[in-house]
Design a protein around this motif. Structure first.
Motif, PDB file in Angstrom:
ATOM      1  N   PHE A 459      14.421 -19.730 -52.293  1.00  0.00           N
ATOM      2  CA  PHE A 459      14.665 -20.842 -53.225  1.00  0.00           C
ATOM      3  C   PHE A 459      14.666 -22.175 -52.493  1.00  0.00           C
ATOM      4  CE2 PHE A 459      16.774 -17.676 -56.135  1.00  0.00           C
ATOM      5  CZ  PHE A 459      15.858 -17.832 -57.157  1.00  0.00           C
ATOM      6  N   ILE A 460      15.354 -22.162 -51.367  1.00  0.00           N
ATOM      7  CA  ILE A 460      15.498 -23.412 -50.620  1.00  0.00           C
ATOM      8  C   ILE A 460      14.138 -23.877 -50.099  1.00  0.00           C
ATOM      9  CG2 ILE A 460      16.439 -24.347 -48.462  1.00  0.00           C
ATOM     10  CD1 ILE A 460      18.992 -22.667 -49.089  1.00  0.00           C
ATOM     11  N   GLU A 461      13.335 -22.928 -49.700  1.00  0.00           N
ATOM     12  CA  GLU A 461      12.010 -23.267 -49.199  1.00  0.00           C
ATOM     13  C   GLU A 461      11.146 -23.868 -50.314  1.00  0.00           C
ATOM     14  OE1 GLU A 461      10.430 -20.004 -46.831  1.00  0.00           O
ATOM     15  OE2 GLU A 461       8.403 -20.739 -47.307  1.00  0.00           O
ATOM     16  N   MET A 462      11.211 -23.203 -51.492  1.00  0.00           N
ATOM     17  CA  MET A 462      10.431 -23.705 -52.627  1.00  0.00           C
ATOM     18  C   MET A 462      10.871 -25.120 -52.989  1.00  0.00           C
ATOM     19  SD  MET A 462      10.447 -20.314 -54.985  1.00  0.00           S
ATOM     20  CE  MET A 462      10.058 -21.210 -56.490  1.00  0.00           C
ATOM     21  N   ARG A 463      12.192 -25.313 -52.968  1.00  0.00           N
ATOM     22  CA  ARG A 463      12.716 -26.612 -53.370  1.00  0.00           C
ATOM     23  C   ARG A 463      12.336 -27.687 -52.331  1.00  0.00           C
ATOM     24  NH1 ARG A 463      17.591 -28.804 -52.285  1.00  0.00           N
ATOM     25  NH2 ARG A 463      18.182 -30.636 -53.505  1.00  0.00           N
ATOM     26  N   ALA A 464      12.361 -27.295 -51.071  1.00  0.00           N
ATOM     27  CA  ALA A 464      12.008 -28.257 -50.034  1.00  0.00           C
ATOM     28  C   ALA A 464      10.571 -28.722 -50.214  1.00  0.00           C
ATOM     29  CB  ALA A 464      12.196 -27.618 -48.654  1.00  0.00           C
ATOM     30  N   GLU A 465       9.723 -27.767 -50.585  1.00  0.00           N
ATOM     31  CA  GLU A 465       8.323 -28.103 -50.819  1.00  0.00           C
ATOM     32  C   GLU A 465       8.184 -29.085 -51.978  1.00  0.00           C
ATOM     33  OE1 GLU A 465       4.937 -25.045 -51.420  1.00  0.00           O
ATOM     34  OE2 GLU A 465       6.120 -24.362 -49.689  1.00  0.00           O
ATOM     35  N   ALA A 466       8.917 -28.769 -53.049  1.00  0.00           N
ATOM     36  CA  ALA A 466       8.883 -29.641 -54.228  1.00  0.00           C
ATOM     37  C   ALA A 466       9.349 -31.047 -53.863  1.00  0.00           C
ATOM     38  CB  ALA A 466       9.760 -29.056 -55.337  1.00  0.00           C
ATOM     39  N   ARG A 467      10.378 -31.106 -53.043  1.00  0.00           N
ATOM     40  CA  ARG A 467      10.917 -32.416 -52.684  1.00  0.00           C
ATOM     41  C   ARG A 467       9.907 -33.197 -51.835  1.00  0.00           C
ATOM     42  NH1 ARG A 467      16.195 -31.866 -49.660  1.00  0.00           N
ATOM     43  NH2 ARG A 467      16.524 -34.062 -50.147  1.00  0.00           N
ATOM     44  N   GLN A 468       9.237 -32.463 -50.991  1.00  0.00           N
ATOM     45  CA  GLN A 468       8.237 -33.142 -50.154  1.00  0.00           C
ATOM     46  C   GLN A 468       7.137 -33.733 -51.010  1.00  0.00           C
ATOM     47  OE1 GLN A 468       6.799 -30.810 -46.782  1.00  0.00           O
ATOM     48  NE2 GLN A 468       8.118 -32.205 -45.605  1.00  0.00           N
TER      49      GLN A 468
END
Length: 502
Positions: A459-468
């Motif tokens: 989840f955190i990885e997906m969210r980090a990508e979205a934030r980027q």
RNA sequence: GGCGGCAUGGCCAAGUGGUUCAAGGCGACGGAUUGCAAAUCCGUUAUCCGAGGGUUCGAAUCCCUCUGCCGCCUCCA
């Protein structure tokens, strides 16, 4: 620094000086095991466990004894009702009691003597009283004659003649004085009993504590503790029979903890606070409580109030303590995260701090840690003021967080300053541990659940990508949905994200 | 009837004669920080310590009276 304790015997704070230098004997009245334990039963053990830990910290060799009264009229009645033997019921209830203490981190009690294991000592003690002319037999019952004890009433500060009015006169019995109490009770046919010089019977209520405390700690010992409701008649009678039997002082310091109260609805509909008590039927089994809250929080809660004050038990009160305690843990976690070092199992090092503090700011910070350390111990020395001590812990946490923020150690790590802050955190943990608090990390994540950790990583990885990609709608949606599962995300300055369950 | 304890901000809770005496926690509000949050930090949140008298240069803190609550005097941690 010297410890001062409030002694019920003299009604004032006194300098604590053990009878034998360096050694301390403590006896605490434990439960009569006929019904499930409630939180009130844990108060004494938690407080005296913490007190022992503090005394050990101060360098004393301490022996702590907590008794189990496992023979008594109420146990007999209850066991008959349940179709159990007295022993079976006592074992069953004791087991729950021990489990609760274990969860609460009460691990310093050296002996849990049971009355039924000391019948021989009890009989001997009664015989000594008989030889001294202070015990008399009436039809197989043996009573203590309070008129033979000139100081009777010294602990609870009452005179037996003043007690007459409003007191139920016990029918018959052939007692010489209304205040005389049973040392030995003749057993009925169907009841459990032991052979004695007065026939088959069982001990009265108070004698077992005198016999067992003397057996384990000597005829004179240092500290006797228990709930305030035991001052009279239980402890008063213990003093009377013990002193009369041995001719020596009994316990030197009497410490009594406040009672746990609970809000109950009276018949008229209005709320009131009254003591939690098995006989009032307003108890909450401690087992249930320990399922609802982290046991560590219950311990913290109990020590957040001075031991002699009553504690009003409520969900709100525990919740707010839980929140506060969690914030302390957060600081400890923060430093483990920043330093990569362990804070729980390593004592703070004064010399390390002296060497590392070079600038004025650093020296001021170091001094805050030192004075907090001192202040903490001063509080404990003042009649074991754990509430005041815990307040110091909060202040120290604030100092450390402030230091980290002001020195911007999250984003601009400086090895020496980080170590300084780490030593501060270790001091927090070490001080808490003196009272049996902050002994190990509490559930930051879901514990040993590896799958949960892996999923969260996803989840955190997906969210980090979205934030980027500046896709904040998606990033926030992930966070909000996790929030509904009581999972909170925390973004770090370095771009990483932590999570924890609420 | 007797003995004892308690009464501090919205809640919990230290403090028992005098620069740190009105700690600390929770909650609330404002600010910093953040993309927004969370966490953290900063600030605000009791001219006042149940009521009324008194002692004192000075009291939440000592004394008296009163009120309220609680415990014990019967089993109770």
């Amino acid at each position: 620094m010297a410890l001062r304790l409030y002694n019920t015997l003299t009604n004032q704070k006194e300098l604590f000086e053990p009878i034998e230098p360096g050694k301390v004997g403590i006896y605490v009245c434990g439960p009569t095991v006929y019904k499930d334990s409630h939180i009130g039963h844990a108060v004494g053990p938690v407080i005296f466990d913490a007190l022992k830990k503090y005394l050990v910290y101060k360098g004393y060799h301490v022996k702590l004894v907590v008794n189990i009264t496992d023979v008594d009229d109420k146990i007999i009645l209850e066991s008959q009702r349940l179709g159990l033997s007295m022993r079976e019921l006592a074992e069953q209830v004791s087991k729950g009691y021990f489990e609760a203490l274990d969860k609460l981190g009460v691990d310093s009690i050296d002996v849990f003597p049971r009355a039924t294991e000391h019948i021989g000592h009890i009989i001997e003690l009664i015989q000594r009283l008989g030889e001294n002319g202070a015990a008399y037999e009436v039809n197989g019952d043996v009573y203590f004659d309070i008129s033979r004890c000139p100081n009777y009433g010294c602990l609870s500060n009452r005179k037996s003649e003043d007690q007459a009015e409003g007191t139920r006169q016990l029918a018959g019995g052939g007692k010489r004085n209304a205040g005389d109490f049973a040392l030995w009770k003749a057993a009925k046919e169907s009841e459990v009993g032991w052979d004695s010089p007065w026939g088959r019977g069982r001990p009265g209520w108070h004698i077992e504590c005198s016999a067992m405390s003397m057996h384990y700690l000597g005829e004179s010992f240092d500290i006797h503790g228990g709930g305030m409701d035991l001052v009279f008649p239980h402890h008063e009678n213990e003093v009377a029979q013990s002193v009369t039997a041995t001719g020596k002082p009994f316990a030197k310091y009497w410490l009594h903890n406040g009672l746990t109260r609970v809000r109950t609805k009276a018949a008229g509909g209005e709320w009131k606070n009254e003591k939690m008590s098995k006989s009032l039927g307003n108890i909450k089994p401690i087992r249930e409580l320990l399922e609802e809250y982290p046991p560590q929080a219950i311990r913290f809660f109990l020590l957040s109030t001075h031991y002699r004050r009553p504690i009003d038990f409520s969900d709100d009160a525990i919740q707010s303590v839980l929140k506060g305690m969690t914030n302390i843990y957060r600081l400890l976690e923060r430093l483990e995260r920043l330093s990569g070092e362990d804070v729980y199992h390593s004592k703070g090092s004064v010399t390390t701090m002296e060497e590392l503090a070079r600038t004025e700011t650093d020296k001021a910070f170091r001094n805050e840690i030192h004075s907090a350390h001192l202040h903490y111990l001063e509080n404990l020395d003042d009649d074991f003021n754990t509430a005041g001590a815990i307040a110091v812990l909060y202040e120290l946490c604030n100092s450390i967080n402030r230091y980290i923020d002001q020195q911007r150690l999250e984003t601009h790590p400086n090895k020496d300053q980080l170590t300084l802050a780490l030593e501060g955190a270790r001091t927090v943990a070490m001080l808490g541990q003196i009272l049996g608090l902050l002994r190990e990390p509490i559930g930051k994540t879901t514990g040993g659940d590896a799958l949960a950790g892996q999923l969260m990583g996803l989840f955190i990885e997906m969210r980090a990508e979205a934030r980027q990609n500046k896709n904040f709608a998606l990033a926030d949606a992930i966070r909000h949905k996790l929030k509904t599962l009581h999972i909170v995300l925390e973004d770090r300055p370095d771009g990483s994200t932590d999570w924890h369950k609420e």
